[in-house]
Motif scaffolding. Sequence first.
Motif, PDB file in Angstrom:
ATOM      1  N   MET A 102       9.271   8.690  -5.786  1.00 52.94           N
ATOM      2  CA  MET A 102       7.837   7.211  -5.442  1.00 52.94           C
ATOM      3  C   MET A 102       7.922   6.581  -4.476  1.00 52.94           C
ATOM      4  N   HIS A 106       4.186   6.775  -2.044  1.00 49.93           N
ATOM      5  CA  HIS A 106       3.865   6.039  -1.729  1.00 49.93           C
ATOM      6  C   HIS A 106       3.606   6.035  -0.483  1.00 49.93           C
ATOM      7  N   SER A 132       8.965  -1.327  -8.314  1.00 50.35           N
ATOM      8  CA  SER A 132       8.082  -1.833  -7.753  1.00 50.35           C
ATOM      9  C   SER A 132       8.727  -2.580  -6.534  1.00 50.35           C
ATOM     10  N   ALA A 135       7.877   0.458  -4.078  1.00 50.33           N
ATOM     11  CA  ALA A 135       6.806   0.312  -3.383  1.00 50.33           C
ATOM     12  C   ALA A 135       6.783  -0.860  -2.184  1.00 50.33           C
ATOM     13  N   VAL A 138       8.137   0.592   0.668  1.00 45.82           N
ATOM     14  CA  VAL A 138       7.125   1.423   1.846  1.00 45.82           C
ATOM     15  C   VAL A 138       6.019   0.592   2.236  1.00 45.82           C
ATOM     16  N   ASN A 139       5.588  -0.319   2.160  1.00 44.93           N
ATOM     17  CA  ASN A 139       4.611  -1.452   2.534  1.00 44.93           C
ATOM     18  C   ASN A 139       5.191  -1.989   3.319  1.00 44.93           C
TER      19      ASN A 139
END
Length: 231
Positions: A102, A106, A132, A135, A138-139
């Motif tokens: 993941m 991402h 989630s 994610a 990483v964001n």
Amino acid sequence: MGESEKLVANLFEMARENAPSIIFIDEIDSLCGQRGEGNESESSRRVKTELLVQMQGVGHNDDKVLVLAATNTPYALDQAVRRRFDKRIYIPLPDLKARQRMFKVHLGDTPHSLSESDFESLARRTDGFSGSDVAVCVNDVLFEPVRKTQDAMFFFRSDDGSTWTPCGSKQPGAVQTTMEELAEEGMADKITPPPISRTDFEKVLARQRPTVSKAELEVYTRFTREFGEEG
């Protein structure tokens, strides 16, 4: 009045006409909670009844129509709705290998300096993270190079002069300047944020916690023992 029920019926009719097909209902608990609850409206009851009728498929050949639904609150589902689903599969949190993958997915094509062992280390440090959560992590990390660029007091110019990259004061060739000063000199388009590093992830992970509690996981495990099966 009655429009919502018609939409449900039309949905199933469309699925039958285009079979093989899949009807996916996300957060089905918001549509099919326990009947008889005080906050349930008449319209909500009618929609739920229509959905039950359509899922039963009386008079229709639904062999090639799959109804798939997802929920994070399985005990909130109406019993009749729960029985309509032949399989009730628990999807656990991603394991180490899944989390490792993941992080890579991402990050995508974003420039970074992480090695395979770095990704494995990130996966080990994020035990208990949901997809989630990974994610979100990483964001947040994706903004770190921008923050570094905005706060940098030294920049390094590439040999061909095409880019200016933030750096430390001790790096050979470091020039004491700021992003604003470079922009004023007409070099805004030549400023390149540094690649994402393992340190960026460590900074973000130091303040991030998993959003799924052990109590919630115990609820899912108990529901699986009573009504479902492992994914």
